[in-house]
Design a protein around this motif. Sequence first.
Motif, PDB file in Angstrom:
ATOM      1  N   ASN A 174       0.794  -1.244   0.053  1.00 38.77           N
ATOM      2  CA  ASN A 174      -0.002   0.033   0.027  1.00 38.77           C
ATOM      3  C   ASN A 174       0.818   1.024  -0.039  1.00 38.77           C
ATOM      4  O   ASN A 174       0.604   2.265  -0.888  1.00 38.77           O
ATOM      5  CB  ASN A 174      -0.925   0.165   1.154  1.00 38.77           C
ATOM      6  CG  ASN A 174      -2.126  -1.049   1.028  1.00 38.77           C
ATOM      7  OD1 ASN A 174      -2.427  -1.418  -0.002  1.00 38.77           O
ATOM      8  ND2 ASN A 174      -2.690  -1.524   2.173  1.00 38.77           N
ATOM      9  N   ASN A 175       1.845   1.087   0.644  1.00 33.97           N
ATOM     10  CA  ASN A 175       2.817   2.253   0.915  1.00 33.97           C
ATOM     11  C   ASN A 175       3.399   2.665  -0.816  1.00 33.97           C
ATOM     12  O   ASN A 175       3.391   3.767  -1.062  1.00 33.97           O
ATOM     13  CB  ASN A 175       3.844   2.221   1.689  1.00 33.97           C
ATOM     14  CG  ASN A 175       3.348   1.810   3.211  1.00 33.97           C
ATOM     15  OD1 ASN A 175       3.670   0.736   3.942  1.00 33.97           O
ATOM     16  ND2 ASN A 175       2.805   2.685   3.823  1.00 33.97           N
ATOM     17  N   LYS A 178       0.981   4.337  -2.980  1.00 29.58           N
ATOM     18  CA  LYS A 178       0.838   5.735  -2.638  1.00 29.58           C
ATOM     19  C   LYS A 178       1.924   6.526  -2.927  1.00 29.58           C
ATOM     20  O   LYS A 178       1.797   7.719  -3.625  1.00 29.58           O
ATOM     21  CB  LYS A 178       0.647   5.823  -1.175  1.00 29.58           C
ATOM     22  CG  LYS A 178      -0.913   5.287  -0.697  1.00 29.58           C
ATOM     23  CD  LYS A 178      -1.113   5.236   0.723  1.00 29.58           C
ATOM     24  CE  LYS A 178      -2.400   4.846   1.011  1.00 29.58           C
ATOM     25  NZ  LYS A 178      -2.464   4.938   2.399  1.00 29.58           N
ATOM     26  N   GLN A 181       1.753   6.826  -6.826  1.00 28.79           N
ATOM     27  CA  GLN A 181       0.862   7.873  -7.237  1.00 28.79           C
ATOM     28  C   GLN A 181       1.422   9.186  -6.984  1.00 28.79           C
ATOM     29  O   GLN A 181       1.276  10.169  -7.969  1.00 28.79           O
ATOM     30  CB  GLN A 181      -0.372   7.779  -6.618  1.00 28.79           C
ATOM     31  CG  GLN A 181      -1.372   8.688  -6.713  1.00 28.79           C
ATOM     32  CD  GLN A 181      -2.615   8.515  -5.872  1.00 28.79           C
ATOM     33  OE1 GLN A 181      -2.863   7.677  -5.092  1.00 28.79           O
ATOM     34  NE2 GLN A 181      -3.697   9.270  -6.144  1.00 28.79           N
ATOM     35  N   TYR A 327       5.047  11.999   3.487  1.00 33.34           N
ATOM     36  CA  TYR A 327       4.422  10.801   3.530  1.00 33.34           C
ATOM     37  C   TYR A 327       4.904  10.092   4.776  1.00 33.34           C
ATOM     38  O   TYR A 327       6.351   9.711   4.868  1.00 33.34           O
ATOM     39  CB  TYR A 327       4.667   9.975   2.391  1.00 33.34           C
ATOM     40  CG  TYR A 327       3.882   8.830   2.388  1.00 33.34           C
ATOM     41  CD1 TYR A 327       2.570   8.526   2.117  1.00 33.34           C
ATOM     42  CD2 TYR A 327       4.664   7.611   2.917  1.00 33.34           C
ATOM     43  CE1 TYR A 327       1.786   7.353   2.089  1.00 33.34           C
ATOM     44  CE2 TYR A 327       3.990   6.276   2.958  1.00 33.34           C
ATOM     45  CZ  TYR A 327       2.539   6.211   2.461  1.00 33.34           C
ATOM     46  OH  TYR A 327       1.914   5.027   2.612  1.00 33.34           O
TER      47      TYR A 327
END
Length: 386
Positions: A174-175, A178, A181, A327
């Motif tokens: 998931n990291n 992200k 993106q 982040y």
Amino acid sequence: MEAVVVSSMAEGIVKRLGSEAVREISLLWGVNEELVGLEETISTIKAVLADAEKKQIHKDQVKTWLSRLEDVVYEADDLVDVISTEALRYQVMTNNTKTTKQVCTFFSTSNQLVFRHKMSHKIESLKKKLAVIRDDRQFHLEEHYGEAQAVYNRAVRDTHSFVSKGEVIIGRDNNRMKILQLLLDTKSDHENVSVVNIMGHGGLGKTTLSRLVFNDEKVEKHFDLKMWVCLSDADFGVRLLVAKIVKSISNNEKVENCEMELLQKSLREKISGKRYLLVLDDLWNENRELWLKLKDLLLNGIDGSRIIVTTRSMVVARITKTTLEPYLLGNLDEDESWSLFQKMAFKEGQEPNNSNIIQIGKEIVKKCKGIPLAIRTIGRMLYSKD
């Protein structure tokens, strides 16, 4: 002379706190952040000691301040001695042929739990004492960070961008998505070069995450040029850093003895008209002026260029921030932690049949608090070849 003695002791403390053995034991104890904070506080004080040495002859206030500081630095030196000794004991123990049994004992005994609890409180108490002395200056002392940085140099890290096919990476999908993106989505860009800060405390896998996205197929196609530079606190002179970036583009180019004028021309020419990705791994320097000088030389790339900065420091994330929010990389959850531990500690990554070993393993994982580096370290030590 008193300032020289305190400075020398502070230098020794910082060096020992930066050692691999102390870093490892601090992760396993869960006091890594406390020790990093202690190191930073001592290094900040170290920055004014050169000026204190010059002024103590003329100012009684400086002499009194140094005397107070000396007492606490001696206390810090004693504490670091205890931690270093415990780290050495742990290393000797884990090199023993009875590794599994002894490491499990190390983690499970009530004495060790009490010891770690006491250490955490002592570190915090010491930090508070030093912070009070650091801030209680009724006189002006200049902070010579150039001199301090020669000391404030953590255990040398030399990271790279390569990811092997067999490398075990768990809990970061998931990291990774992200961060991808943030790298690939250019719709919200307000300037041609944007910074993506990956922030989190030591051992979370900021470098590993950066390597994953650096080698992603989409990233390969999206960027014309990719560069990877590993930093240390002492490395953040603009000339040295520009030389590292230029060298990462052209491996054969000899840049060590080049003057800044030639370096900046070379860098700007190499990135001109290209959408580039630059990774600055492990950035510690909190001097905004130096950052802005470097950034000015990196604006020659076209829209969509990105700079990934990995750091533990919120100050670094703030001064390097463009339009993208930092982040924050979190700890692994319980299931991810256990999965990683299995891969590291057990043959073929499978749970053993012995329920006692599984129970002890889960207790160890819980104490690692979701920090991948701690889980990997202890898992490898426990790996059974039987």
